[in-house]
Scaffold this motif. Structure first.
Motif, PDB file in Angstrom:
ATOM      1  N   GLY A  22       0.793  -1.241   0.000  1.00  0.00           N
ATOM      2  CA  GLY A  22       0.000   0.000   0.000  1.00  0.00           C
ATOM      3  C   GLY A  22       0.819   1.281   0.000  1.00  0.00           C
ATOM      4  N   LYS A  23       2.105   1.190  -0.348  1.00  0.00           N
ATOM      5  CA  LYS A  23       2.985   2.359  -0.255  1.00  0.00           C
ATOM      6  C   LYS A  23       2.489   3.528  -1.126  1.00  0.00           C
ATOM      7  N   SER A  24       2.108   3.241  -2.355  1.00  0.00           N
ATOM      8  CA  SER A  24       1.719   4.330  -3.267  1.00  0.00           C
ATOM      9  C   SER A  24       0.410   4.979  -2.824  1.00  0.00           C
ATOM     10  N   THR A  25      -0.570   4.158  -2.479  1.00  0.00           N
ATOM     11  CA  THR A  25      -1.880   4.687  -2.065  1.00  0.00           C
ATOM     12  C   THR A  25      -1.735   5.514  -0.796  1.00  0.00           C
ATOM     13  N   VAL A  26      -1.032   4.951   0.189  1.00  0.00           N
ATOM     14  CA  VAL A  26      -0.877   5.651   1.478  1.00  0.00           C
ATOM     15  C   VAL A  26      -0.030   6.917   1.284  1.00  0.00           C
ATOM     16  N   GLY A  27       1.047   6.807   0.510  1.00  0.00           N
ATOM     17  CA  GLY A  27       1.939   7.949   0.295  1.00  0.00           C
ATOM     18  C   GLY A  27       1.207   9.123  -0.345  1.00  0.00           C
ATOM     19  N   GLN A  28       0.428   8.819  -1.363  1.00  0.00           N
ATOM     20  CA  GLN A  28      -0.295   9.883  -2.066  1.00  0.00           C
ATOM     21  C   GLN A  28      -1.291  10.587  -1.136  1.00  0.00           C
ATOM     22  N   ARG A  29      -2.002   9.794  -0.379  1.00  0.00           N
ATOM     23  CA  ARG A  29      -3.030  10.353   0.525  1.00  0.00           C
ATOM     24  C   ARG A  29      -2.367  11.136   1.668  1.00  0.00           C
ATOM     25  N   LEU A  30      -1.244  10.633   2.146  1.00  0.00           N
ATOM     26  CA  LEU A  30      -0.508  11.327   3.214  1.00  0.00           C
ATOM     27  C   LEU A  30      -0.001  12.682   2.705  1.00  0.00           C
ATOM     28  N   ALA A  31       0.511  12.692   1.489  1.00  0.00           N
ATOM     29  CA  ALA A  31       1.015  13.944   0.906  1.00  0.00           C
ATOM     30  C   ALA A  31      -0.124  14.947   0.730  1.00  0.00           C
ATOM     31  N   GLU A  32      -1.276  14.465   0.296  1.00  0.00           N
ATOM     32  CA  GLU A  32      -2.430  15.366   0.139  1.00  0.00           C
ATOM     33  C   GLU A  32      -2.795  15.960   1.489  1.00  0.00           C
ATOM     34  N   TYR A  33      -2.844  15.106   2.501  1.00  0.00           N
ATOM     35  CA  TYR A  33      -3.234  15.549   3.837  1.00  0.00           C
ATOM     36  C   TYR A  33      -2.246  16.585   4.379  1.00  0.00           C
ATOM     37  N   LEU A  34      -0.952  16.357   4.173  1.00  0.00           N
ATOM     38  CA  LEU A  34       0.068  17.274   4.695  1.00  0.00           C
ATOM     39  C   LEU A  34       0.357  18.422   3.727  1.00  0.00           C
ATOM     40  N   GLN A  35      -0.268  18.382   2.575  1.00  0.00           N
ATOM     41  CA  GLN A  35      -0.019  19.363   1.510  1.00  0.00           C
ATOM     42  C   GLN A  35       1.478  19.452   1.210  1.00  0.00           C
ATOM     43  N   ALA A  36       2.061  18.287   1.059  1.00  0.00           N
ATOM     44  CA  ALA A  36       3.505  18.181   0.798  1.00  0.00           C
ATOM     45  C   ALA A  36       3.708  17.559  -0.585  1.00  0.00           C
ATOM     46  N   PRO A  37       4.879  17.787  -1.196  1.00  0.00           N
ATOM     47  CA  PRO A  37       5.144  17.143  -2.483  1.00  0.00           C
ATOM     48  C   PRO A  37       5.170  15.623  -2.320  1.00  0.00           C
ATOM     49  N   SER A  79      16.878  16.990  -2.147  1.00  0.00           N
ATOM     50  CA  SER A  79      16.099  18.224  -2.017  1.00  0.00           C
ATOM     51  C   SER A  79      15.909  18.599  -0.545  1.00  0.00           C
ATOM     52  N   ASP A  80      16.009  19.912  -0.268  1.00  0.00           N
ATOM     53  CA  ASP A  80      15.794  20.380   1.099  1.00  0.00           C
ATOM     54  C   ASP A  80      14.307  20.518   1.408  1.00  0.00           C
ATOM     55  N   VAL A  81      13.488  20.449   0.373  1.00  0.00           N
ATOM     56  CA  VAL A  81      12.039  20.560   0.601  1.00  0.00           C
ATOM     57  C   VAL A  81      11.531  19.177   1.011  1.00  0.00           C
ATOM     58  N   PRO A  82      11.021  19.045   2.254  1.00  0.00           N
ATOM     59  CA  PRO A  82      10.583  17.721   2.693  1.00  0.00           C
ATOM     60  C   PRO A  82       9.445  17.195   1.822  1.00  0.00           C
ATOM     61  N   CYS A  83       9.529  15.929   1.496  1.00  0.00           N
ATOM     62  CA  CYS A  83       8.501  15.324   0.647  1.00  0.00           C
ATOM     63  C   CYS A  83       8.046  14.004   1.263  1.00  0.00           C
ATOM     64  N   ILE A  84       6.965  13.485   0.720  1.00  0.00           N
ATOM     65  CA  ILE A  84       6.530  12.127   1.033  1.00  0.00           C
ATOM     66  C   ILE A  84       6.975  11.279  -0.147  1.00  0.00           C
ATOM     67  N   MET A  85       7.699  10.199   0.131  1.00  0.00           N
ATOM     68  CA  MET A  85       8.167   9.341  -0.961  1.00  0.00           C
ATOM     69  C   MET A  85       7.713   7.895  -0.756  1.00  0.00           C
ATOM     70  N   SER A  86       7.125   7.323  -1.801  1.00  0.00           N
ATOM     71  CA  SER A  86       6.842   5.885  -1.807  1.00  0.00           C
ATOM     72  C   SER A  86       7.906   5.225  -2.666  1.00  0.00           C
ATOM     73  N   THR A  87       8.574   4.229  -2.132  1.00  0.00           N
ATOM     74  CA  THR A  87       9.625   3.551  -2.888  1.00  0.00           C
ATOM     75  C   THR A  87       9.086   2.237  -3.468  1.00  0.00           C
ATOM     76  N   GLY A  88       9.802   1.680  -4.440  1.00  0.00           N
ATOM     77  CA  GLY A  88       9.463   0.349  -4.929  1.00  0.00           C
ATOM     78  C   GLY A  88       9.946  -0.687  -3.905  1.00  0.00           C
ATOM     79  N   GLY A  89       9.320  -1.844  -3.910  1.00  0.00           N
ATOM     80  CA  GLY A  89       9.627  -2.857  -2.897  1.00  0.00           C
ATOM     81  C   GLY A  89      11.073  -3.316  -2.871  1.00  0.00           C
TER      82      GLY A  89
END
Ligand code: S3P
Length: 185
Positions: A22-37, A79-89
């Protein structure tokens, strides 16, 4: 429901884990919630090379994909701008990748039981390493990768949980990490 609490994003949050956790689904939703890249490492690799993951594996081999995956990971985490990253397994298969992840961010391992993973990935033609008998392949790869994900700052099981509960758990662990990091400064 997601908590109303305000979270300051001062470190990258990096999701690792086996395919289908669930990395991609959770990562995307977490980024939306935090308004982060949001960076999905697989998408970034595909974007940079111009070929799909199955094409990369078939035309160039896994080693080429892993090189590209490492280069992309390293450059995104500079990058110094904190982001949410989903990695491949398989991003954890190179120790230098794990080192940079743990240095540059808060690393979360998402987990799931074999049955959950098989149900989530069955019939997916976009994962070259799972072609054939999905159940057997998942079991083989999980065995081969045992212990590879254990360097994460925290582990969160995704079998029974909805995305919002997983996000709340990640943020709780992240806040504790930020407090501990600040206290140590
Ligand atoms: C891989 C996982 C895939 C993708 C590639 C290899 C792996 O990503 O990077 O097919 O080795 O575990 P997901 O974990 O997002 O499926």
């Amino acid at each position: 429901m997601l908590t109303e609490k305000k979270h300051d994003l001062c470190h990258h949050i990096i999701l690792i884990g086996f395919m289908g956790t669930g990395k991609s689904t959770v990562g995307q939703r977490l980024a939306e919630y935090l308004q982060a890249p949001f960076i999905d490492l697989d998408h970034e690799v595909v974007h940079r090379d111009g070929r799909t993951i199955p094409e990369l594996f078939e035309q160039e081999g896994e080693g080429y994909f892993r090189d590209l995956e490492s280069k992309t990971l390293m450059s995104c985490l500079q990058s110094d701008v904190p982001c949410i990253m989903s990695t491949g397994g398989g991003a954890v298969l190179r120790s230098e990748n794990c080192e940079v992840m743990i240095q540059k961010g808060f690393v979360v391992q998402l987990t799931a039981e074999l049955e959950t993973i098989v149900a989530r990935v069955a019939g997916d033609s976009n994962r070259p390493l799972l072609q054939g008998n999905a159940s057997e392949r998942v079991q083989q790869l999980m065995d081969a990768r045992a212990g590879r994900y254990g360097f994460a700052h925290c582990q969160i099981a995704t079998d029974q949980c909805d995305v919002e509960r997983i996000i709340n758990s990640i943020l709780e662990a992240y806040d504790a990490y930020c407090c501990a990091t600040k206290a140590a400064e």
